[in-house]
Design a protein around this motif. Sequence first.
Motif, PDB file in Angstrom:
ATOM      1  N   LYS A  25      -1.477 -29.024  17.825  1.00  0.00           N
ATOM      2  CA  LYS A  25      -1.232 -30.454  17.901  1.00  0.00           C
ATOM      3  C   LYS A  25       0.178 -30.720  17.381  1.00  0.00           C
ATOM      4  N   VAL A  26       0.741 -31.842  17.802  1.00  0.00           N
ATOM      5  CA  VAL A  26       2.062 -32.227  17.335  1.00  0.00           C
ATOM      6  C   VAL A  26       1.901 -32.770  15.921  1.00  0.00           C
ATOM      7  N   LEU A  27       2.720 -32.264  15.009  1.00  0.00           N
ATOM      8  CA  LEU A  27       2.616 -32.605  13.591  1.00  0.00           C
ATOM      9  C   LEU A  27       3.488 -33.799  13.229  1.00  0.00           C
ATOM     10  N   GLY A  28       3.030 -34.577  12.253  1.00  0.00           N
ATOM     11  CA  GLY A  28       3.832 -35.665  11.716  1.00  0.00           C
ATOM     12  C   GLY A  28       3.739 -36.970  12.472  1.00  0.00           C
ATOM     13  N   LEU A  29       2.781 -37.090  13.387  1.00  0.00           N
ATOM     14  CA  LEU A  29       2.591 -38.335  14.135  1.00  0.00           C
ATOM     15  C   LEU A  29       1.260 -38.969  13.752  1.00  0.00           C
ATOM     16  N   ARG A  30       1.191 -40.288  13.883  1.00  0.00           N
ATOM     17  CA  ARG A  30      -0.083 -40.967  13.619  1.00  0.00           C
ATOM     18  C   ARG A  30      -1.074 -40.713  14.736  1.00  0.00           C
ATOM     19  N   LYS A  59       8.421 -44.434  27.631  1.00  0.00           N
ATOM     20  CA  LYS A  59       9.474 -45.094  28.418  1.00  0.00           C
ATOM     21  C   LYS A  59       8.865 -46.052  29.432  1.00  0.00           C
ATOM     22  N   GLU A  60       7.828 -45.598  30.125  1.00  0.00           N
ATOM     23  CA  GLU A  60       7.152 -46.414  31.136  1.00  0.00           C
ATOM     24  C   GLU A  60       6.542 -47.679  30.520  1.00  0.00           C
ATOM     25  N   GLU A  61       6.009 -47.542  29.289  1.00  0.00           N
ATOM     26  CA  GLU A  61       5.369 -48.674  28.608  1.00  0.00           C
ATOM     27  C   GLU A  61       6.364 -49.506  27.799  1.00  0.00           C
ATOM     28  N   GLY A  62       7.618 -49.094  27.774  1.00  0.00           N
ATOM     29  CA  GLY A  62       8.636 -49.829  27.018  1.00  0.00           C
ATOM     30  C   GLY A  62       8.478 -49.701  25.511  1.00  0.00           C
ATOM     31  N   LYS A  63       7.860 -48.609  25.072  1.00  0.00           N
ATOM     32  CA  LYS A  63       7.654 -48.360  23.639  1.00  0.00           C
ATOM     33  C   LYS A  63       8.688 -47.373  23.119  1.00  0.00           C
ATOM     34  N   THR A  64       9.023 -47.501  21.852  1.00  0.00           N
ATOM     35  CA  THR A  64       9.880 -46.520  21.201  1.00  0.00           C
ATOM     36  C   THR A  64       9.009 -45.345  20.762  1.00  0.00           C
ATOM     37  N   PRO A  65       9.347 -44.125  21.190  1.00  0.00           N
ATOM     38  CA  PRO A  65       8.536 -42.972  20.781  1.00  0.00           C
ATOM     39  C   PRO A  65       8.563 -42.805  19.258  1.00  0.00           C
ATOM     40  N   GLU A  66       7.425 -42.448  18.719  1.00  0.00           N
ATOM     41  CA  GLU A  66       7.339 -42.193  17.282  1.00  0.00           C
ATOM     42  C   GLU A  66       8.102 -40.914  16.959  1.00  0.00           C
ATOM     43  N   LYS A  67       8.881 -40.971  15.896  1.00  0.00           N
ATOM     44  CA  LYS A  67       9.619 -39.797  15.444  1.00  0.00           C
ATOM     45  C   LYS A  67       8.942 -39.243  14.196  1.00  0.00           C
ATOM     46  N   PRO A  68       8.616 -37.956  14.215  1.00  0.00           N
ATOM     47  CA  PRO A  68       7.983 -37.358  13.037  1.00  0.00           C
ATOM     48  C   PRO A  68       9.000 -37.061  11.946  1.00  0.00           C
ATOM     49  N   PHE A  69       8.521 -36.965  10.740  1.00  0.00           N
ATOM     50  CA  PHE A  69       9.332 -36.523   9.608  1.00  0.00           C
ATOM     51  C   PHE A  69      10.649 -37.293   9.516  1.00  0.00           C
ATOM     52  N   LYS A  70      10.533 -38.603   9.315  1.00  0.00           N
ATOM     53  CA  LYS A  70      11.697 -39.485   9.283  1.00  0.00           C
ATOM     54  C   LYS A  70      12.493 -39.382   7.987  1.00  0.00           C
ATOM     55  N   GLY A  71      11.964 -38.674   7.007  1.00  0.00           N
ATOM     56  CA  GLY A  71      12.676 -38.537   5.742  1.00  0.00           C
ATOM     57  C   GLY A  71      12.241 -39.543   4.699  1.00  0.00           C
ATOM     58  N   SER A  72      11.179 -40.245   4.978  1.00  0.00           N
ATOM     59  CA  SER A  72      10.659 -41.233   4.032  1.00  0.00           C
ATOM     60  C   SER A  72       9.139 -41.087   3.969  1.00  0.00           C
ATOM     61  N   PHE A  73       8.606 -40.997   2.736  1.00  0.00           N
ATOM     62  CA  PHE A  73       7.156 -40.908   2.585  1.00  0.00           C
ATOM     63  C   PHE A  73       6.767 -41.365   1.184  1.00  0.00           C
ATOM     64  N   ASN A  74       5.543 -41.800   1.046  1.00  0.00           N
ATOM     65  CA  ASN A  74       5.026 -42.232  -0.253  1.00  0.00           C
ATOM     66  C   ASN A  74       4.310 -41.065  -0.919  1.00  0.00           C
ATOM     67  N   VAL A  75       4.505 -40.942  -2.207  1.00  0.00           N
ATOM     68  CA  VAL A  75       3.855 -39.883  -2.980  1.00  0.00           C
ATOM     69  C   VAL A  75       3.107 -40.523  -4.137  1.00  0.00           C
ATOM     70  N   ARG A  76       1.860 -40.151  -4.302  1.00  0.00           N
ATOM     71  CA  ARG A  76       1.071 -40.657  -5.428  1.00  0.00           C
ATOM     72  C   ARG A  76       0.950 -39.538  -6.449  1.00  0.00           C
ATOM     73  N   ILE A  77       1.423 -39.818  -7.663  1.00  0.00           N
ATOM     74  CA  ILE A  77       1.369 -38.846  -8.743  1.00  0.00           C
ATOM     75  C   ILE A  77       0.857 -39.550  -9.992  1.00  0.00           C
ATOM     76  N   PRO A  78       0.391 -38.822 -10.965  1.00  0.00           N
ATOM     77  CA  PRO A  78      -0.054 -39.456 -12.203  1.00  0.00           C
ATOM     78  C   PRO A  78       1.095 -40.247 -12.855  1.00  0.00           C
ATOM     79  N   ALA A  79       0.751 -41.350 -13.497  1.00  0.00           N
ATOM     80  CA  ALA A  79       1.750 -42.225 -14.125  1.00  0.00           C
ATOM     81  C   ALA A  79       2.604 -41.466 -15.146  1.00  0.00           C
TER      82      ALA A  79
END
Length: 111
Positions: A25-30, A59-79
Amino acid sequence: MKHLEYKGYTGSIEYSAEDNLLYGKVLGLRGLISFEGETGKLLEEDFKEAIDTYLADCKEEGKTPEKPFKGSFNVRIPAQLHQRAALLAMETKTSLNNFVAEAIRLRVQKS
């Protein structure tokens, strides 16, 4: 080769002994983009075809393709870990973002 790469997209490589088939499967996409093949060559061809189809559909649907691994992500760690990292970043006169990026960079280099 652990992954397939094409047009900025990364695909996993798995094997099903039950089906005697390679798949991934293609990784990093919703959404899910999957592919398969009986050989490595066929798997790679189906991966590329899946990406090309996805891009054409967008392109046919006029949507912007999702780009994986954009360089931004949320991380949950202990306080407490968050606090220690933030204070150490301040002491070394860097941002928490740069501190975390460097920690990840060091860990990735070891693998």
